[in-house]
Design an enzyme around this catalytic site. Structure first.
Site, PDB file in Angstrom:
ATOM      1  N   ASN A  68       0.801  -1.218   0.000  1.00 24.20           N
ATOM      2  CA  ASN A  68       0.000   0.000   0.000  1.00 24.20           C
ATOM      3  C   ASN A  68       0.834   1.269   0.000  1.00 24.20           C
ATOM      4  OD1 ASN A  68      -2.239  -1.539  -0.180  1.00 24.20           O
ATOM      5  ND2 ASN A  68      -2.846  -1.359   1.975  1.00 24.20           N
ATOM      6  N   ARG A 107     -16.770   2.238  -0.969  1.00 24.76           N
ATOM      7  CA  ARG A 107     -15.484   2.878  -1.235  1.00 24.76           C
ATOM      8  C   ARG A 107     -15.575   4.034  -2.226  1.00 24.76           C
ATOM      9  NH1 ARG A 107     -10.783  -1.449  -1.368  1.00 24.76           N
ATOM     10  NH2 ARG A 107      -9.635   0.278  -0.509  1.00 24.76           N
ATOM     11  N   ASP A 132     -15.444  10.567  -3.151  1.00 29.18           N
ATOM     12  CA  ASP A 132     -15.944  11.945  -3.062  1.00 29.18           C
ATOM     13  C   ASP A 132     -14.961  12.893  -2.368  1.00 29.18           C
ATOM     14  OD1 ASP A 132     -16.632  10.244  -0.932  1.00 29.18           O
ATOM     15  OD2 ASP A 132     -18.220  11.567  -0.222  1.00 29.18           O
ATOM     16  N   CYS A 191     -16.427  -2.173  -4.382  1.00 28.34           N
ATOM     17  CA  CYS A 191     -15.753  -3.459  -4.507  1.00 28.34           C
ATOM     18  C   CYS A 191     -16.312  -4.411  -3.467  1.00 28.34           C
ATOM     19  CB  CYS A 191     -14.254  -3.304  -4.366  1.00 28.34           C
ATOM     20  SG  CYS A 191     -13.734  -3.041  -2.708  1.00 28.34           S
ATOM     21  N   ARG A 213      -2.520 -10.785  -4.886  1.00 26.92           N
ATOM     22  CA  ARG A 213      -2.448  -9.335  -5.025  1.00 26.92           C
ATOM     23  C   ARG A 213      -1.600  -8.717  -3.924  1.00 26.92           C
ATOM     24  NH1 ARG A 213      -7.584  -6.572  -4.666  1.00 26.92           N
ATOM     25  NH2 ARG A 213      -6.120  -4.961  -5.272  1.00 26.92           N
ATOM     26  N   ARG A 268      -8.207  -0.510  -7.459  1.00 27.64           N
ATOM     27  CA  ARG A 268      -8.654   0.829  -7.077  1.00 27.64           C
ATOM     28  C   ARG A 268      -7.502   1.781  -6.792  1.00 27.64           C
ATOM     29  NH1 ARG A 268     -13.366   1.847  -4.892  1.00 27.64           N
ATOM     30  NH2 ARG A 268     -12.266   3.328  -3.607  1.00 27.64           N
ATOM     31  N   ASP A 303      -7.112  -3.978   7.943  1.00 23.76           N
ATOM     32  CA  ASP A 303      -6.511  -5.017   7.090  1.00 23.76           C
ATOM     33  C   ASP A 303      -6.057  -6.239   7.907  1.00 23.76           C
ATOM     34  OD1 ASP A 303      -6.960  -3.311   4.992  1.00 23.76           O
ATOM     35  OD2 ASP A 303      -4.904  -2.572   4.896  1.00 23.76           O
TER      36      ASP A 303
HETATM   37  N1  EPU Z   1     -14.191   6.966   1.894  1.00 31.39           N
HETATM   38  C1  EPU Z   1     -15.253   7.742   1.445  1.00 31.39           C
HETATM   39  N2  EPU Z   1     -14.980   8.688   0.499  1.00 31.39           N
HETATM   40  C2  EPU Z   1     -13.736   8.884  -0.025  1.00 31.39           C
HETATM   41  C3  EPU Z   1     -12.667   8.080   0.450  1.00 31.39           C
HETATM   42  C4  EPU Z   1     -12.933   7.121   1.419  1.00 31.39           C
HETATM   43  O1  EPU Z   1     -16.388   7.598   1.876  1.00 31.39           O
HETATM   44  O2  EPU Z   1     -13.553   9.758  -0.873  1.00 31.39           O
HETATM   45  C5  EPU Z   1     -14.461   5.933   2.901  1.00 31.39           C
HETATM   46  C6  EPU Z   1     -14.267   4.528   2.324  1.00 31.39           C
HETATM   47  O3  EPU Z   1     -15.431   4.081   1.665  1.00 31.39           O
HETATM   48  C7  EPU Z   1     -13.912   3.713   3.528  1.00 31.39           C
HETATM   49  C8  EPU Z   1     -13.171   4.708   4.445  1.00 31.39           C
HETATM   50  O4  EPU Z   1     -13.486   6.005   3.929  1.00 31.39           O
HETATM   51  O5  EPU Z   1     -15.074   3.285   4.166  1.00 31.39           O
HETATM   52  C9  EPU Z   1     -11.660   4.538   4.482  1.00 31.39           C
HETATM   53  O6  EPU Z   1     -11.154   4.492   3.174  1.00 31.39           O
HETATM   54  P1  EPU Z   1      -9.689   4.953   2.783  1.00 31.39           P
HETATM   55  O7  EPU Z   1      -9.791   5.985   1.721  1.00 31.39           O
HETATM   56  O8  EPU Z   1      -8.911   5.277   4.013  1.00 31.39           O
HETATM   57  O9  EPU Z   1      -9.095   3.605   2.165  1.00 31.39           O
HETATM   58  P2  EPU Z   1      -8.319   3.405   0.804  1.00 31.39           P
HETATM   59  O10 EPU Z   1      -7.323   4.470   0.604  1.00 31.39           O
HETATM   60  O11 EPU Z   1      -9.294   3.133  -0.283  1.00 31.39           O
HETATM   61  C10 EPU Z   1      -6.345   2.038   1.849  1.00 31.39           C
HETATM   62  C11 EPU Z   1      -5.753   0.678   1.646  1.00 31.39           C
HETATM   63  C12 EPU Z   1      -6.703  -0.396   2.163  1.00 31.39           C
HETATM   64  C13 EPU Z   1      -6.956  -0.122   3.647  1.00 31.39           C
HETATM   65  C14 EPU Z   1      -7.485   1.321   3.843  1.00 31.39           C
HETATM   66  C15 EPU Z   1      -7.670   1.686   5.289  1.00 31.39           C
HETATM   67  C16 EPU Z   1      -4.465   0.962  -0.344  1.00 31.39           C
HETATM   68  C17 EPU Z   1      -4.228   0.573  -1.751  1.00 31.39           C
HETATM   69  N3  EPU Z   1      -5.515   0.449   0.237  1.00 31.39           N
HETATM   70  O12 EPU Z   1      -7.555   2.049   1.104  1.00 31.39           O
HETATM   71  O13 EPU Z   1      -6.024  -1.638   2.021  1.00 31.39           O
HETATM   72  O14 EPU Z   1      -7.892  -1.035   4.125  1.00 31.39           O
HETATM   73  O15 EPU Z   1      -6.580   2.253   3.250  1.00 31.39           O
HETATM   74  O16 EPU Z   1      -6.503   1.538   5.994  1.00 31.39           O
HETATM   75  O17 EPU Z   1      -3.674   1.690   0.233  1.00 31.39           O
HETATM   76  C18 EPU Z   1      -5.784  -3.935   1.647  1.00 31.39           C
HETATM   77  O18 EPU Z   1      -4.569  -3.764   1.546  1.00 31.39           O
HETATM   78  O19 EPU Z   1      -6.299  -5.083   1.752  1.00 31.39           O
HETATM   79  C19 EPU Z   1      -6.675  -2.776   1.654  1.00 31.39           C
HETATM   80  C20 EPU Z   1      -7.976  -2.829   1.394  1.00 31.39           C
END
Ligand code: EPU
Length: 438
Positions: A24, A124, A127, A119, A402, A95, A310
């Site tokens: 990540n 996710r 916005d 997903c 992955r 994503r 995670d």
């Molecule tokens: N959210 C919104 N709007 C947005 C952005 C996020 O509502 O614009 C919500 C999401 O729907 C979610 C929450 O905020 O419910 C947290 O989402 P976040 O944006 O923090 O997660 P992410 O950046 O999409 C990364 C990791 C995830 C990990 C999360 C939380 C990567 C590629 N992915 O996702 O990792 O679970 O942060 O720590 O960095 C994994 O590795 O298995 C994985 C899913």
């Protein structure tokens, strides 16, 4: 041909395991390399399908790639870009590639990136990302499944995130690197991967302060201030936590090497409370062991430094055979208990009520055929199969591939009885699992 894991449970894992670079983090560093009109060499790159997808996205934009798997290094030469479009075909596979939008709008003042969509684990939304870009002065349109961003110039601004979103913090940080003036992200995500991205960008010539706290200040710099760099990715705390869990679950004893133990504080604390033994050996390794039945605990997943979502599924696997009743509250995703039906089929006693899971510890799990429905759920089933009595078969390994480099090789080095075999696909009419990617 379909690949499956064949696992014979019940052997305590023993020995040493070395942890690779953080998935990540490295994916975002690769996107950040698009900012510089020059060459970036990233070390400690794990060999994962997600890394391959990100490389394809970056190549599609016109950057030149060299991936030396032996050296675990990727070189990205983004001296000239030929496109600002990241296709649906690739973004829908992963994503995290949406983060190229921030880098493209920063450098090219325009970008067209496929909308990632929901997903398997939740809706996710993006916005916060979009609102952040708009606050910096970009005009955003969503058309035919693409986010189309244009800006005559970007100007630094104050941006408040409703939730400390990892992806939004990263995307906005990237967009603000070349903006005019200062950007302040409030309620920013504090994950170690955010700090890694900020360190990477600062090494490249950006001016970012406060990463790792809830307020990040990005002072815009000029394109000519950015220069070629070499950089080493931080260790993968989730991979480390997965091996810690596997050793504890099998009542084994092992050393987890090449990690930053401080990134795992909250998880380690919970494992200690359950009765596992964890000893810091030196600044980059820990010894983990467990002899007795664990005690149940309750926990809530939270943004860093809270309990990592995670690793929620791994902890659930431990709770299935712990003494007493444990309650897990998943506060980040709507649908991150995908492992529950399969754990119950192994003999666990888990009741799910919306985002709560109530786990009554049973004496043992027994092996069966299991499905990896997403990356972390899949990994937790591998751990469950290693601790169960008898044999298990795990399907849909592409989800696990992955995020876990050489998973079965590393587990076998610890003494785990796990094999990957290619079989002809079996038609299973009851198969209803969502195939979309994280
Ligand atoms: N959210 C919104 N709007 C947005 C952005 C996020 O509502 O614009 C919500 C999401 O729907 C979610 C929450 O905020 O419910 C947290 O989402 P976040 O944006 O923090 O997660 P992410 O950046 O999409 C990364 C990791 C995830 C990990 C999360 C939380 C990567 C590629 N992915 O996702 O990792 O679970 O942060 O720590 O960095 C994994 O590795 O298995 C994985 C899913």
């Amino acid at each position: 041909m379909t690949e499956r894991f064949y696992i014979k449970g019940g052997t305590p894992l023993k020995g040493e395991v070395s942890i690779g670079g953080a998935k990540n983090s490295v994916l975002k560093l690769m996107a950040a390399a698009l900012l510089v009109k020059g060459s970036t060499k990233i070390y400690n790159v794990p060999d994962l399908t997600d890394v391959d997808i990100m490389l394809k996205v970056i190549e599609q934009l016109g950057a030149k790639i060299d991936y030396n798997k032996e050296e675990k290094a990727v070189t990205i030469d983004a001296s000239s870009l030929t496109s600002v479009t990241a296709s649906y075909e690739l973004v829908s596979k992963m994503r995290a590639s949406f983060v190229v939008l921030g880098a493209l709008i920063s450098r090219c003042k325009e970008a067209k990136v496929a909308m990632p969509g929901g997903c398997a684990i939740g809706e996710r939304r993006v916005d916060f990302h979009i609102r952040g870009f708009e606050t910096l002065g970009a005009k955003i349109k969503i058309e035919n499944g693409y986010v189309i961003a244009k800006a005559s110039k970007l100007t630094g601004a104050d941006i408040y995130l409703d939730i400390p979103s990892v992806g939004a913090t990263e995307n906005i940080m990237l967009a603000a690197v070349l903006a005019e003036g200062s950007t302040r992200i409030q309620n920013a995500a504090q994950e170690p991967e955010i700090v890694d991205l900020a360190n990477f960008l600062n090494t490249m010539g950006a001016d970012i302060n406060g990463a790792g706290t809830s307020e990040i200040i990005i002072n815009g710099v000029k394109q000519e201030n950015l220069h070629s760099i070499e950089y080493t990715t931080i260790p993968d705390r989730i991979e480390a936590g997965t091996y810690m869990t596997a050793i504890i679950a099998t009542k084994g004893k092992g050393i987890i090497k090449d990690i930053y133990p401080a990134h795992l504080t909250f998880f380690t604390d919970k494992l200690l409370k359950m009765g596992a033994n964890i000893k810091l050996l030196n600044p980059t390794s820990m010894e983990v062991s467990c002899k007795n039945r664990l005690n149940s605990i309750n926990f809530i997943t939270q943004p860093y430094p809270g309990f990592p979502t995670d690793l929620q599924s791994m902890a659930m696997t431990l709770l299935t055979t712990a003494n007493g009743v444990g309650i897990i509250t998943e506060s980040l995703y709507e649908n991150r208990f995908m492992q529950v039906p399969d754990l119950n089929r192994m003999g666990a006693d888990i009741h799910q009520d919306r985002n709560h899971a109530i786990i009554k510890g049973v004496k043992k799990l027994s092996g069966t055929t299991l499905t990896a429905s997403d990356l972390r759920a899949g990994a937790s089933l591998v751990v469950a199969a290693l601790m169960a009595e008898g044999e298990s078969v795990i399907e849909k390994l592409h989800h696990i591939d992955r995020g876990y480099e050489n998973f079965e090789t590393k587990l076998r080095l610890l003494g785990g009885k796990i094999e990957r075999r290619k079989d002809s696909p079996q038609v299973n009419p009851e198969e209803t699992h969502n195939e979309s990617y994280l």
